[in-house]
Design a protein around this motif. Structure first.
Motif, PDB file in Angstrom:
ATOM      1  N   MET A   1      36.114  33.258  34.379  1.00  0.00           N
ATOM      2  CA  MET A   1      37.246  33.604  35.124  1.00  0.00           C
ATOM      3  C   MET A   1      38.265  34.395  34.392  1.00  0.00           C
ATOM      4  N   ILE A   2      38.810  35.315  34.912  1.00  0.00           N
ATOM      5  CA  ILE A   2      39.843  36.315  34.601  1.00  0.00           C
ATOM      6  C   ILE A   2      40.996  36.307  35.633  1.00  0.00           C
ATOM      7  N   THR A   3      42.182  36.568  35.028  1.00  0.00           N
ATOM      8  CA  THR A   3      43.300  36.967  35.780  1.00  0.00           C
ATOM      9  C   THR A   3      43.982  38.134  35.430  1.00  0.00           C
ATOM     10  N   MET A   4      44.445  38.902  36.309  1.00  0.00           N
ATOM     11  CA  MET A   4      45.232  40.197  36.249  1.00  0.00           C
ATOM     12  C   MET A   4      46.206  40.327  37.271  1.00  0.00           C
ATOM     13  N   THR A   5      47.512  40.913  37.066  1.00  0.00           N
ATOM     14  CA  THR A   5      48.302  41.345  38.115  1.00  0.00           C
ATOM     15  C   THR A   5      47.813  42.433  38.705  1.00  0.00           C
ATOM     16  N   VAL A   6      47.601  42.547  40.043  1.00  0.00           N
ATOM     17  CA  VAL A   6      47.090  43.653  40.925  1.00  0.00           C
ATOM     18  C   VAL A   6      47.957  44.053  41.928  1.00  0.00           C
ATOM     19  N   ASN A   7      48.519  45.115  41.697  1.00  0.00           N
ATOM     20  CA  ASN A   7      49.660  45.682  42.642  1.00  0.00           C
ATOM     21  C   ASN A   7      50.830  44.546  42.946  1.00  0.00           C
ATOM     22  N   GLY A   8      51.064  43.976  41.619  1.00  0.00           N
ATOM     23  CA  GLY A   8      52.303  43.094  41.528  1.00  0.00           C
ATOM     24  C   GLY A   8      52.018  41.693  41.826  1.00  0.00           C
ATOM     25  N   LYS A   9      50.862  41.399  42.347  1.00  0.00           N
ATOM     26  CA  LYS A   9      50.221  40.028  42.715  1.00  0.00           C
ATOM     27  C   LYS A   9      49.393  39.418  41.508  1.00  0.00           C
ATOM     28  N   VAL A  10      49.242  38.200  41.268  1.00  0.00           N
ATOM     29  CA  VAL A  10      48.570  37.538  40.100  1.00  0.00           C
ATOM     30  C   VAL A  10      47.267  37.267  40.802  1.00  0.00           C
ATOM     31  N   ARG A  11      46.136  37.814  40.589  1.00  0.00           N
ATOM     32  CA  ARG A  11      44.648  37.503  41.147  1.00  0.00           C
ATOM     33  C   ARG A  11      43.883  37.095  39.934  1.00  0.00           C
ATOM     34  N   LYS A  12      43.018  36.213  40.522  1.00  0.00           N
ATOM     35  CA  LYS A  12      42.025  35.606  39.728  1.00  0.00           C
ATOM     36  C   LYS A  12      40.369  35.834  40.444  1.00  0.00           C
ATOM     37  N   GLY A  13      39.586  36.023  39.471  1.00  0.00           N
ATOM     38  CA  GLY A  13      38.286  35.816  39.925  1.00  0.00           C
ATOM     39  C   GLY A  13      37.006  35.802  38.856  1.00  0.00           C
ATOM     40  N   LEU A  14      35.792  35.614  39.267  1.00  0.00           N
ATOM     41  CA  LEU A  14      35.128  35.451  38.513  1.00  0.00           C
ATOM     42  C   LEU A  14      34.174  36.826  38.040  1.00  0.00           C
ATOM     43  N   ALA A  15      34.059  37.038  36.955  1.00  0.00           N
ATOM     44  CA  ALA A  15      33.606  38.224  36.055  1.00  0.00           C
ATOM     45  C   ALA A  15      32.548  37.959  35.121  1.00  0.00           C
ATOM     46  N   GLU A  16      31.294  38.529  35.457  1.00  0.00           N
ATOM     47  CA  GLU A  16      30.416  38.367  34.198  1.00  0.00           C
ATOM     48  C   GLU A  16      30.698  39.455  33.251  1.00  0.00           C
ATOM     49  N   PRO A  17      30.319  38.993  32.054  1.00  0.00           N
ATOM     50  CA  PRO A  17      30.742  40.051  30.893  1.00  0.00           C
ATOM     51  C   PRO A  17      30.455  41.674  30.881  1.00  0.00           C
ATOM     52  N   ARG A  18      29.352  42.061  31.823  1.00  0.00           N
ATOM     53  CA  ARG A  18      29.230  43.160  31.959  1.00  0.00           C
ATOM     54  C   ARG A  18      29.350  43.919  33.281  1.00  0.00           C
ATOM     55  N   LEU A  19      30.515  43.094  34.251  1.00  0.00           N
ATOM     56  CA  LEU A  19      30.836  43.606  35.453  1.00  0.00           C
ATOM     57  C   LEU A  19      31.900  44.582  35.428  1.00  0.00           C
ATOM     58  N   LEU A  20      31.786  45.672  35.887  1.00  0.00           N
ATOM     59  CA  LEU A  20      32.596  46.841  35.949  1.00  0.00           C
ATOM     60  C   LEU A  20      33.871  46.474  36.599  1.00  0.00           C
ATOM     61  N   LEU A  21      34.935  46.982  36.288  1.00  0.00           N
ATOM     62  CA  LEU A  21      36.262  46.739  36.855  1.00  0.00           C
ATOM     63  C   LEU A  21      36.175  47.131  38.290  1.00  0.00           C
ATOM     64  N   THR A  22      35.754  48.604  38.723  1.00  0.00           N
ATOM     65  CA  THR A  22      35.394  48.938  39.923  1.00  0.00           C
ATOM     66  C   THR A  22      34.728  47.880  40.636  1.00  0.00           C
ATOM     67  N   ASP A  23      33.681  47.578  40.493  1.00  0.00           N
ATOM     68  CA  ASP A  23      32.927  46.348  41.367  1.00  0.00           C
ATOM     69  C   ASP A  23      33.892  45.148  41.231  1.00  0.00           C
ATOM     70  N   PHE A  24      34.654  44.593  40.447  1.00  0.00           N
ATOM     71  CA  PHE A  24      35.509  43.405  40.439  1.00  0.00           C
ATOM     72  C   PHE A  24      36.702  43.771  41.353  1.00  0.00           C
ATOM     73  N   ILE A  25      37.332  44.879  41.492  1.00  0.00           N
ATOM     74  CA  ILE A  25      38.226  45.249  42.229  1.00  0.00           C
ATOM     75  C   ILE A  25      37.849  45.239  43.665  1.00  0.00           C
ATOM     76  N   ARG A  26      36.590  46.010  43.740  1.00  0.00           N
ATOM     77  CA  ARG A  26      36.204  45.896  45.282  1.00  0.00           C
ATOM     78  C   ARG A  26      35.484  44.842  45.854  1.00  0.00           C
ATOM     79  N   HIS A  27      34.759  43.967  45.153  1.00  0.00           N
ATOM     80  CA  HIS A  27      33.878  43.009  45.654  1.00  0.00           C
ATOM     81  C   HIS A  27      34.520  41.668  45.310  1.00  0.00           C
ATOM     82  N   GLU A  28      35.090  41.339  44.451  1.00  0.00           N
ATOM     83  CA  GLU A  28      35.745  40.046  43.809  1.00  0.00           C
ATOM     84  C   GLU A  28      37.065  40.067  44.519  1.00  0.00           C
ATOM     85  N   LEU A  29      37.982  41.180  44.449  1.00  0.00           N
ATOM     86  CA  LEU A  29      39.139  41.290  45.015  1.00  0.00           C
ATOM     87  C   LEU A  29      39.261  41.859  46.296  1.00  0.00           C
ATOM     88  N   GLY A  30      38.429  42.384  46.854  1.00  0.00           N
ATOM     89  CA  GLY A  30      38.334  42.756  48.390  1.00  0.00           C
ATOM     90  C   GLY A  30      39.407  44.212  48.335  1.00  0.00           C
TER      91      GLY A  30
END
Length: 166
Positions: A1-30
């Motif tokens: 589980m990782i946590t980051m502030t995205v566009n001013g909002k705290v967001r959490k999601g699952l990220a495998e160690p090799r998941l690219l940030l683009t894929d996390f942003i698009r698929h995990e955060l929508g």
């Protein structure tokens, strides 16, 4: 589980160690505004800001952004309205198919935050890392110059805006 502030909002999601940030942003955060183009960091379609620095999210791992402040193209709008930069891209025809536009907007925003009155040469140099296959770039250059004018007008009309591109 990782946590980051995205566009001013705290967001959490699952990220495998090799998941690219683009894929996390698009698929995990929508947040699908960040596009995936070349997947090598060369085209600029995936450009975002991480802790204020411009990055190519297709060559950064999501786990590297754990705890970071991330800004995507969805965060450019002001209170649900186009920012001066977005208005300028619309008015000056700085986009055609729109695929490169999110990266262009993020890159231009960084330039205008650092230099509110760039010359055409400075704009061309700063934007040179982003590829557009449709526009021939003149509309993009004109858009950034138009946004700079809008921001200067806004900052003289309202000193609280402080020239910010957002």
């Amino acid at each position: 589980m990782i946590t980051m502030t995205v566009n001013g909002k705290v967001r959490k999601g699952l990220a495998e160690p090799r998941l690219l940030l683009t894929d996390f942003i698009r698929h995990e955060l929508g947040l699908t505004g960040t596009n995936v183009g070349c997947e090598h960091g060369a085209c600029g379609a995936c450009t975002i800001r991480v802790n204020g620095q411009i990055v190519r999210s297709c060559i950064m791992l999501a786990v590297q952004a754990d705890g970071a402040e991330v800004e995507t193209v969805e965060g450019i709008a002001v209170n649900g309205e186009f920012s001066p930069l977005q208005e300028a891209f619309h008015e000056e025809h700085g986009l055609q198919c729109g695929f490169c536009t999110p990266g262009m907007l993020m890159t231009a925003q960084v330039l205008l935050d650092k230099n509110p009155d760039p010359t055409e040469a400075e704009i061309r140099d700063h934007m040179s890392g982003n590829i557009c296959r449709c526009t021939g770039y003149q509309g993009i250059i004109n858009s950034v110059r138009c946004a700079a004018r809008k921001l200067q007008q806004n900052s003289t009309a309202d000193p609280a805006t402080n020239g910010s591109a957002r």
